[in-house]
Enzyme design. Structure first.
Site, PDB file in Angstrom:
ATOM      1  CE  LYS A   1      -4.283   1.475   2.264  1.00 29.51           C
ATOM      2  NZ  LYS A   1      -5.081   1.738   1.078  1.00 29.51           N
TER       3      LYS A   1
HETATM    4  N1  PMP Z   1      -7.809  -1.810  -3.116  1.00 30.15           N
HETATM    5  C1  PMP Z   1      -7.321  -0.566  -2.976  1.00 30.15           C
HETATM    6  C2  PMP Z   1      -6.643   0.074  -4.138  1.00 30.15           C
HETATM    7  C3  PMP Z   1      -7.459   0.107  -1.748  1.00 30.15           C
HETATM    8  O1  PMP Z   1      -6.984   1.348  -1.607  1.00 30.15           O
HETATM    9  C4  PMP Z   1      -8.127  -0.533  -0.687  1.00 30.15           C
HETATM   10  C5  PMP Z   1      -8.299   0.179   0.628  1.00 30.15           C
HETATM   11  N2  PMP Z   1      -7.198  -0.006   1.444  1.00 30.15           N
HETATM   12  C6  PMP Z   1      -8.612  -1.827  -0.885  1.00 30.15           C
HETATM   13  C7  PMP Z   1      -8.439  -2.441  -2.106  1.00 30.15           C
HETATM   14  C8  PMP Z   1      -9.296  -2.568   0.228  1.00 30.15           C
HETATM   15  O2  PMP Z   1      -8.356  -2.920   1.191  1.00 30.15           O
HETATM   16  P1  PMP Z   1      -8.780  -3.154   2.710  1.00 30.15           P
HETATM   17  O3  PMP Z   1      -9.933  -4.066   2.692  1.00 30.15           O
HETATM   18  O4  PMP Z   1      -7.572  -3.766   3.319  1.00 30.15           O
HETATM   19  O5  PMP Z   1      -9.130  -1.821   3.264  1.00 30.15           O
END
Ligand code: PMP
Length: 300
Positions: free
Chosen positions: A153
């Site tokens: 991320k």
């Molecule tokens: N894809 C992207 C590009 C994101 O930014 C997020 C949010 N973090 C998610 C998927 C979903 O991830 P999570 O369930 O861990 O929040």
């Protein structure tokens, strides 16, 4: 909106007033998007304030920093503890928590020399978005996994998300569906995606997506509730006009989709298996029992 005169954040080992926190303008994080972050939520539950999947999020933050070759030595436990302390200091229960790891001043295109952890928290009371989303297939592709470490991320990746999300909004849609470099469905600008077909939930396989913690939670719920689920590659044509679809992510939670490129999903949301997942997720984050959903599903 995010902070006021009294808000406290955590920065480089200290708790300080948000309005007094400072960073420099000479770093790779600002200039090149070389920072890693998380998006986490806490909920007011019957058992007190609980940070949902706190360990999973901070483990992913540590992994993102390692993947990006940033020196970073906070343990997951230290960060979870700092988060609960911050929530208490800011008198927050239903909150959004944004940890970010930035690097020290350095304009070179080499790995970070020293990193700093900031954790910011703000009120998030509106729960999940009730409205069903009208989605369009984006003209922007996801970052190519041979160009970026897409499973981390990383701040810089979100320039792609901004382009895709804004394009959809400018064209009168609510959100974007972003495809990978082979034309397979990947995810939204900031959430993963599922669609429902004949009682099965299908989500893109890993490869070009950020493998979300909510996506993993949905798969876990499918297992517990006896809902068949598949992780595989598929084209948008397969999803278009399917029974139902939803986005899932920490911020979004489970959001129903209305249509893809103006073709509606077939079922009334309330009659879909997907809506059961939405209800189960809501119970799970609030530490409530959702086993009643299991028995009703066996007759669907
Ligand atoms: N894809 C992207 C590009 C994101 O930014 C997020 C949010 N973090 C998610 C998927 C979903 O991830 P999570 O369930 O861990 O929040």
């Amino acid at each position: 909106m995010y902070y006021n005169d009294d808000s406290v954040l955590f920065f480089d080992g200290e708790y300080m007033k948000a309005k007094e926190a400072k960073t420099d303008l000479y770093g790779q994080s600002l200039h090149y998007g070389y920072a890693v972050f998380e998006g986490i939520k806490s909920y007011k539950t019957a058992n007190g304030t609980k940070v949902f999947k706190a360990e999973e999020h901070y483990d992913r933050l540590r992994k993102s920093a390692e993947t990006m070759l940033m020196p970073f030595d906070y343990s997951t436990e230290e960060m979870v503890e700092a988060t609960y302390k911050l929530l208490e200091m800011n008198n927050l229960s239903n909150a959004y928590i944004r940890p970010i790891v930035i690097c020290s001043p350095n304009m070179a295109l080499s790995k970070g020399q020293k990193s700093y952890l900031a954790i910011e928290v703000w009120n998030w009371d509106n729960g999940y978005m009730a409205n069903k989303m009208r989605v369009m297939t984006s003209s922007f592709q996801r970052p190519n996994p041979k160009a970026f470490k897409v499973e981390a991320k990383v701040s810089g990746h979100y320039v792609n998300s901004i382009l895709a999300c804004q394009e959809a909004k400018d064209k009168g849609f609510d959100e974007a569906l972003v495809l990978d470099e082979n034309g397979f469905v990947a995810e939204s600008s900031g959430a993963n995606i599922f669609f429902e077909k004949d009682g099965t939930l299908i989500t893109p396989a890993k490869g070009s997506i950020l493998p979300g913690i909510t996506r993993a939670t949905v798969l876990q719920l499918c297992g517990e509730l006896g809902i068949p689920a598949e992780e595989r590659f598929f084209k948008p044509e397969e999803m278009q006009g399917a029974d139902a679809g939803f986005f899932c992510g920490t911020a979004a939670e489970i959001v129903a989709l209305d249509s893809l490129d103006e073709v509606s999903f077939k079922l009334n949301w309330e009659e879909s298996i997907s809506s059961k997942i939405q209800t189960a997720y809501r119970h799970l984050v609030l530490e409530e029992d959702y086993s009643y959903l299991k028995s009703s599903l066996q007759y669907v």
